[in-house]
Motif scaffolding. Structure first.
Motif, PDB file in Angstrom:
ATOM      1  N   ASN A 109      -2.814   6.195  -0.899  1.00 45.91           N
ATOM      2  CA  ASN A 109      -3.536   5.090  -1.524  1.00 45.91           C
ATOM      3  C   ASN A 109      -2.603   4.749  -2.906  1.00 45.91           C
ATOM      4  N   ASN A 110      -2.132   5.732  -3.479  1.00 50.46           N
ATOM      5  CA  ASN A 110      -1.296   5.289  -4.527  1.00 50.46           C
ATOM      6  C   ASN A 110       0.010   5.071  -4.272  1.00 50.46           C
ATOM      7  N   ASP A 111       0.737   5.359  -3.242  1.00 53.32           N
ATOM      8  CA  ASP A 111       2.022   4.783  -2.878  1.00 53.32           C
ATOM      9  C   ASP A 111       1.510   3.178  -2.185  1.00 53.32           C
ATOM     10  N   ILE A 112       0.710   2.952  -1.623  1.00 56.25           N
ATOM     11  CA  ILE A 112       0.514   1.707  -1.227  1.00 56.25           C
ATOM     12  C   ILE A 112       0.319   0.533  -2.400  1.00 56.25           C
ATOM     13  N   SER A 113      -0.476   1.158  -3.681  1.00 53.21           N
ATOM     14  CA  SER A 113      -0.734   0.451  -4.620  1.00 53.21           C
ATOM     15  C   SER A 113       0.729   0.387  -5.362  1.00 53.21           C
ATOM     16  N   ASN A 114       1.486   1.481  -5.319  1.00 55.70           N
ATOM     17  CA  ASN A 114       2.844   1.405  -6.324  1.00 55.70           C
ATOM     18  C   ASN A 114       3.634   0.110  -5.249  1.00 55.70           C
ATOM     19  N   ILE A 115       3.883   0.201  -4.016  1.00 60.72           N
ATOM     20  CA  ILE A 115       4.442  -0.743  -3.350  1.00 60.72           C
ATOM     21  C   ILE A 115       4.217  -2.037  -3.554  1.00 60.72           C
ATOM     22  N   GLN A 116       2.794  -2.206  -3.994  1.00 55.39           N
ATOM     23  CA  GLN A 116       2.359  -3.632  -3.856  1.00 55.39           C
ATOM     24  C   GLN A 116       2.602  -3.984  -5.243  1.00 55.39           C
ATOM     25  N   ASN A 118       5.830  -3.253  -6.639  1.00 55.82           N
ATOM     26  CA  ASN A 118       6.958  -3.237  -6.870  1.00 55.82           C
ATOM     27  C   ASN A 118       7.474  -2.019  -7.367  1.00 55.82           C
ATOM     28  N   ILE A 119       6.837  -0.744  -7.148  1.00 50.62           N
ATOM     29  CA  ILE A 119       7.396   0.195  -7.689  1.00 50.62           C
ATOM     30  C   ILE A 119       7.850   1.340  -6.472  1.00 50.62           C
ATOM     31  N   PRO A 120       9.086   1.694  -6.650  1.00 51.53           N
ATOM     32  CA  PRO A 120       9.717   2.492  -5.405  1.00 51.53           C
ATOM     33  C   PRO A 120       8.913   3.495  -5.126  1.00 51.53           C
ATOM     34  N   ILE A 121       8.670   3.928  -3.786  1.00 53.51           N
ATOM     35  CA  ILE A 121       7.704   4.958  -3.179  1.00 53.51           C
ATOM     36  C   ILE A 121       8.276   6.437  -3.970  1.00 53.51           C
ATOM     37  N   MET A 122       9.583   6.604  -3.910  1.00 51.09           N
ATOM     38  CA  MET A 122      10.059   7.908  -4.663  1.00 51.09           C
ATOM     39  C   MET A 122      10.265   7.883  -6.198  1.00 51.09           C
TER      40      MET A 122
END
Length: 277
Positions: A109-116, A118-122
Protein backbone atom coordinates in the motif's frame (compact mmCIF):
# COMPACT_ATOMS: atom_id res chain seq x y z
CA UNK A 1 -17.74 -51.57 4.34
CA UNK A 2 -17.37 -48.79 1.77
CA UNK A 3 -15.76 -49.05 -1.65
CA UNK A 4 -12.92 -46.63 -2.34
CA UNK A 5 -15.30 -44.63 -4.53
CA UNK A 6 -17.97 -44.40 -1.84
CA UNK A 7 -15.37 -43.56 0.79
CA UNK A 8 -13.91 -40.91 -1.52
CA UNK A 9 -17.30 -39.32 -2.08
CA UNK A 10 -18.17 -39.16 1.64
CA UNK A 11 -14.85 -37.75 2.84
CA UNK A 12 -14.30 -35.61 -0.28
CA UNK A 13 -10.83 -36.95 -0.92
CA UNK A 14 -9.96 -38.22 -4.38
CA UNK A 15 -9.34 -41.92 -4.95
CA UNK A 16 -5.88 -41.00 -6.26
CA UNK A 17 -5.09 -39.34 -2.93
CA UNK A 18 -6.47 -42.33 -0.99
CA UNK A 19 -4.22 -44.67 -2.97
CA UNK A 20 -1.25 -42.43 -2.22
CA UNK A 21 -2.14 -42.40 1.50
CA UNK A 22 -2.16 -46.19 1.34
CA UNK A 23 1.22 -46.21 -0.42
CA UNK A 24 2.90 -44.11 2.27
CA UNK A 25 1.17 -45.93 5.12
CA UNK A 26 -0.93 -42.98 6.26
CA UNK A 27 -4.30 -44.72 6.01
CA UNK A 28 -4.73 -48.19 4.57
CA UNK A 29 -7.95 -49.90 3.44
CA UNK A 30 -9.48 -52.18 6.01
CA UNK A 31 -9.82 -54.82 3.34
CA UNK A 32 -8.51 -55.51 -0.17
CA UNK A 33 -10.21 -58.14 -2.32
CA UNK A 34 -7.47 -60.57 -3.31
CA UNK A 35 -9.16 -61.42 -6.61
CA UNK A 36 -10.25 -57.99 -7.85
CA UNK A 37 -7.85 -55.75 -5.94
CA UNK A 38 -10.80 -53.57 -4.89
CA UNK A 39 -10.20 -51.55 -1.74
CA UNK A 40 -12.74 -51.24 1.04
CA UNK A 41 -12.82 -48.88 3.99
CA UNK A 42 -14.75 -48.99 7.25
CA UNK A 43 -17.00 -46.22 8.56
CA UNK A 44 -14.67 -45.70 11.52
CA UNK A 45 -11.87 -44.71 9.12
CA UNK A 46 -13.79 -41.58 8.14
CA UNK A 47 -12.62 -40.04 11.44
CA UNK A 48 -9.03 -40.75 10.41
CA UNK A 49 -9.55 -38.76 7.21
CA UNK A 50 -11.07 -35.89 9.18
CA UNK A 51 -8.02 -35.94 11.47
CA UNK A 52 -5.64 -35.91 8.49
CA UNK A 53 -7.53 -33.08 6.76
CA UNK A 54 -7.63 -31.04 9.93
CA UNK A 55 -3.87 -31.24 10.38
CA UNK A 56 -3.32 -30.52 6.68
CA UNK A 57 -5.37 -27.34 7.11
CA UNK A 58 -2.85 -26.34 9.81
CA UNK A 59 -0.04 -26.85 7.25
CA UNK A 60 1.28 -30.11 8.69
CA UNK A 61 3.18 -32.13 6.08
CA UNK A 62 2.09 -35.70 5.37
CA UNK A 63 5.29 -36.93 7.01
CA UNK A 64 4.44 -34.98 10.18
CA UNK A 65 0.88 -36.33 10.16
CA UNK A 66 2.05 -39.91 9.70
CA UNK A 67 4.49 -39.51 12.58
CA UNK A 68 1.67 -38.29 14.83
CA UNK A 69 -0.65 -41.06 13.67
CA UNK A 70 2.00 -43.70 14.41
CA UNK A 71 2.45 -42.27 17.91
CA UNK A 72 -1.34 -42.26 18.44
CA UNK A 73 -1.53 -45.97 17.59
CA UNK A 74 1.35 -46.84 19.93
CA UNK A 75 0.67 -44.62 22.96
CA UNK A 76 -2.45 -42.47 23.22
CA UNK A 77 -1.27 -40.79 26.42
CA UNK A 78 2.01 -39.68 24.87
CA UNK A 79 0.16 -38.74 21.68
CA UNK A 80 -1.95 -36.06 23.41
CA UNK A 81 1.13 -34.39 24.89
CA UNK A 82 3.04 -34.44 21.62
CA UNK A 83 0.03 -33.26 19.61
CA UNK A 84 -0.45 -30.33 21.99
CA UNK A 85 3.20 -29.34 21.58
CA UNK A 86 3.06 -29.67 17.77
CA UNK A 87 -0.13 -27.61 17.55
CA UNK A 88 1.43 -24.84 19.63
CA UNK A 89 4.41 -24.73 17.28
CA UNK A 90 2.16 -24.60 14.21
CA UNK A 91 0.16 -21.81 15.80
CA UNK A 92 3.36 -19.80 16.28
CA UNK A 93 4.43 -20.48 12.68
CA UNK A 94 1.05 -19.34 11.33
CA UNK A 95 1.07 -16.21 13.49
CA UNK A 96 4.53 -15.34 12.18
CA UNK A 97 3.42 -15.89 8.58
CA UNK A 98 0.34 -13.75 9.20
CA UNK A 99 2.47 -10.94 10.61
CA UNK A 100 4.76 -11.18 7.60
CA UNK A 101 1.79 -11.05 5.22
CA UNK A 102 0.30 -8.06 7.02
CA UNK A 103 3.66 -6.29 6.81
CA UNK A 104 3.92 -7.01 3.08
CA UNK A 105 0.40 -5.70 2.52
CA UNK A 106 1.20 -2.47 4.35
CA UNK A 107 4.41 -2.16 2.36
CA UNK A 108 2.51 -2.71 -0.89
CA UNK A 109 0.00 0.00 0.00
CA UNK A 110 2.86 2.35 0.80
CA UNK A 111 4.55 1.65 -2.55
CA UNK A 112 1.28 2.24 -4.41
CA UNK A 113 0.87 5.55 -2.60
CA UNK A 114 4.46 6.59 -3.37
CA UNK A 115 4.09 5.83 -7.08
CA UNK A 116 0.87 7.84 -7.19
CA UNK A 117 2.87 10.73 -5.75
CA UNK A 118 5.74 10.28 -8.24
CA UNK A 119 8.09 8.88 -5.59
CA UNK A 120 10.38 6.09 -6.97
CA UNK A 121 9.64 2.67 -5.50
CA UNK A 122 13.28 2.16 -4.41
CA UNK A 123 13.67 5.59 -2.86
CA UNK A 124 13.50 4.09 0.62
CA UNK A 125 17.12 2.98 0.19
CA UNK A 126 18.14 6.64 0.35
CA UNK A 127 16.72 6.81 3.88
CA UNK A 128 18.99 4.04 5.19
CA UNK A 129 21.83 5.63 7.13
CA UNK A 130 25.32 4.15 7.48
CA UNK A 131 27.84 5.23 10.10
CA UNK A 132 31.40 4.32 10.98
CA UNK A 133 31.87 2.93 14.50
CA UNK A 134 34.70 1.42 16.53
CA UNK A 135 33.49 -1.70 18.34
CA UNK A 136 35.01 -3.31 21.42
CA UNK A 137 35.99 -6.99 21.53
CA UNK A 138 33.29 -9.13 23.13
CA UNK A 139 33.35 -12.42 24.99
CA UNK A 140 30.43 -14.39 23.54
CA UNK A 141 28.67 -17.59 24.54
CA UNK A 142 27.71 -19.18 21.25
CA UNK A 143 26.27 -22.10 19.33
CA UNK A 144 27.03 -22.56 15.63
CA UNK A 145 24.53 -24.22 13.27
CA UNK A 146 23.74 -24.61 9.59
CA UNK A 147 20.13 -23.76 8.79
CA UNK A 148 17.90 -22.56 5.97
CA UNK A 149 16.18 -19.20 5.81
CA UNK A 150 12.86 -20.90 6.63
CA UNK A 151 14.33 -22.44 9.77
CA UNK A 152 15.81 -19.19 11.05
CA UNK A 153 12.93 -17.86 13.14
CA UNK A 154 12.47 -21.17 14.93
CA UNK A 155 16.22 -21.32 15.35
CA UNK A 156 16.21 -17.87 16.88
CA UNK A 157 13.84 -18.96 19.62
CA UNK A 158 15.37 -22.39 20.12
CA UNK A 159 19.09 -21.64 20.20
CA UNK A 160 18.91 -18.31 21.99
CA UNK A 161 16.56 -19.99 24.45
CA UNK A 162 19.14 -22.70 25.14
CA UNK A 163 21.88 -20.10 25.58
CA UNK A 164 19.77 -18.13 28.08
CA UNK A 165 18.91 -21.36 29.91
CA UNK A 166 22.61 -22.06 30.34
CA UNK A 167 23.24 -18.50 31.48
CA UNK A 168 20.54 -18.91 34.13
CA UNK A 169 21.67 -22.39 35.27
CA UNK A 170 25.34 -21.44 35.54
CA UNK A 171 24.57 -17.94 36.87
CA UNK A 172 26.50 -16.26 34.09
CA UNK A 173 26.31 -12.53 33.45
CA UNK A 174 24.97 -11.30 30.09
CA UNK A 175 26.52 -7.98 29.08
CA UNK A 176 24.91 -7.42 25.69
CA UNK A 177 22.04 -8.22 23.37
CA UNK A 178 21.67 -11.50 21.44
CA UNK A 179 23.34 -11.56 18.06
CA UNK A 180 23.71 -13.68 14.92
CA UNK A 181 26.99 -13.93 13.01
CA UNK A 182 26.87 -14.99 9.35
CA UNK A 183 29.86 -17.06 8.28
CA UNK A 184 28.87 -17.96 4.70
CA UNK A 185 30.76 -16.15 1.97
CA UNK A 186 27.49 -16.08 0.00
CA UNK A 187 23.81 -16.85 0.59
CA UNK A 188 23.07 -20.56 0.22
CA UNK A 189 19.50 -21.85 -0.25
CA UNK A 190 20.51 -25.27 1.12
CA UNK A 191 21.78 -23.91 4.40
CA UNK A 192 23.72 -21.07 5.93
CA UNK A 193 26.46 -21.21 8.54
CA UNK A 194 25.12 -19.19 11.47
CA UNK A 195 26.40 -18.48 14.94
CA UNK A 196 23.88 -17.54 17.64
CA UNK A 197 25.64 -15.69 20.43
CA UNK A 198 25.13 -13.69 23.63
CA UNK A 199 27.90 -11.51 25.10
CA UNK A 200 28.70 -12.57 28.68
CA UNK A 201 31.18 -11.51 31.34
CA UNK A 202 32.60 -14.90 32.27
CA UNK A 203 34.99 -17.07 30.20
CA UNK A 204 33.60 -20.61 30.24
CA UNK A 205 33.43 -23.62 27.95
CA UNK A 206 31.60 -22.56 24.80
CA UNK A 207 32.75 -18.93 24.77
CA UNK A 208 35.10 -17.13 22.41
CA UNK A 209 36.28 -13.61 21.76
CA UNK A 210 34.56 -11.72 18.95
CA UNK A 211 37.22 -9.19 17.88
CA UNK A 212 36.37 -5.51 17.84
CA UNK A 213 37.42 -2.95 15.30
CA UNK A 214 36.16 -0.59 12.64
CA UNK A 215 32.64 -1.32 11.40
CA UNK A 216 30.07 0.12 9.06
CA UNK A 217 26.80 0.07 10.99
CA UNK A 218 23.17 0.50 10.02
CA UNK A 219 19.99 0.22 12.06
CA UNK A 220 16.71 -1.32 10.96
CA UNK A 221 13.49 -0.34 12.69
CA UNK A 222 10.86 -2.79 11.51
CA UNK A 223 10.42 -6.24 10.01
CA UNK A 224 13.32 -8.60 9.35
CA UNK A 225 12.12 -8.78 5.74
CA UNK A 226 13.84 -5.40 5.19
CA UNK A 227 17.24 -6.65 6.34
CA UNK A 228 18.30 -7.43 2.77
CA UNK A 229 17.92 -3.71 1.97
CA UNK A 230 20.35 -2.86 4.79
CA UNK A 231 22.86 -5.41 3.55
CA UNK A 232 22.67 -3.98 0.04
CA UNK A 233 23.04 -0.42 1.32
CA UNK A 234 25.98 -1.36 3.55
CA UNK A 235 27.69 -3.25 0.69
CA UNK A 236 27.31 -0.24 -1.63
CA UNK A 237 28.57 2.14 1.06
CA UNK A 238 31.64 -0.02 1.78
CA UNK A 239 32.52 -0.18 -1.92
CA UNK A 240 31.88 3.51 -2.64
CA UNK A 241 33.97 4.66 0.31
CA UNK A 242 37.03 2.54 -0.43
CA UNK A 243 36.67 -0.13 2.24
CA UNK A 244 36.60 -3.94 2.19
CA UNK A 245 35.14 -6.55 4.52
CA UNK A 246 37.49 -8.18 7.02
CA UNK A 247 35.25 -10.51 9.03
CA UNK A 248 31.76 -12.01 8.97
CA UNK A 249 28.87 -9.54 9.28
CA UNK A 250 26.63 -9.80 12.31
CA UNK A 251 23.26 -8.61 13.56
CA UNK A 252 22.40 -7.45 17.07
CA UNK A 253 18.76 -7.72 18.18
CA UNK A 254 18.05 -4.71 20.35
CA UNK A 255 14.40 -5.76 20.69
CA UNK A 256 13.44 -9.43 21.17
CA UNK A 257 11.07 -10.44 18.33
CA UNK A 258 9.28 -12.81 20.70
CA UNK A 259 8.29 -9.91 22.94
CA UNK A 260 6.64 -7.55 20.46
CA UNK A 261 3.11 -7.40 19.12
CA UNK A 262 4.09 -5.78 15.83
CA UNK A 263 7.17 -6.10 13.63
CA UNK A 264 7.23 -2.28 13.56
CA UNK A 265 8.61 -2.44 17.12
CA UNK A 266 11.70 -4.44 16.12
CA UNK A 267 15.12 -2.80 16.21
CA UNK A 268 18.10 -4.58 14.63
CA UNK A 269 21.66 -3.35 14.25
CA UNK A 270 23.81 -4.68 11.39
CA UNK A 271 27.61 -4.51 11.52
CA UNK A 272 30.12 -4.95 8.66
CA UNK A 273 33.72 -5.30 9.90
CA UNK A 274 35.86 -3.29 7.45
CA UNK A 275 39.26 -1.81 6.68
CA UNK A 276 40.57 0.59 4.03
CA UNK A 277 41.64 -1.03 0.77
Amino acid sequence: MLSIGEFSKICRVSTKTLRYYDEIGLIKPDEINSETGYRYYSIKQLKNILFINRLKSYHFSLDEIKELKDIMELDKGQFEEILYSKLKLKKLEMENKLKSLEYSLNQLNNDISNIQNNIPIMSYLDNIKVELVDTEAMNILYVRKTMTKEDFFDGYGSYFGKLYERIALERLTPVGKPMTIYHNSEFNLDGNDLEFAIPIKETVDGTRILPGGLCAKSVLKGSFTELSALYIKLSEWVEENGYELTKSPYEVYIVNPNQVESSDELVTEVFFSIKKK
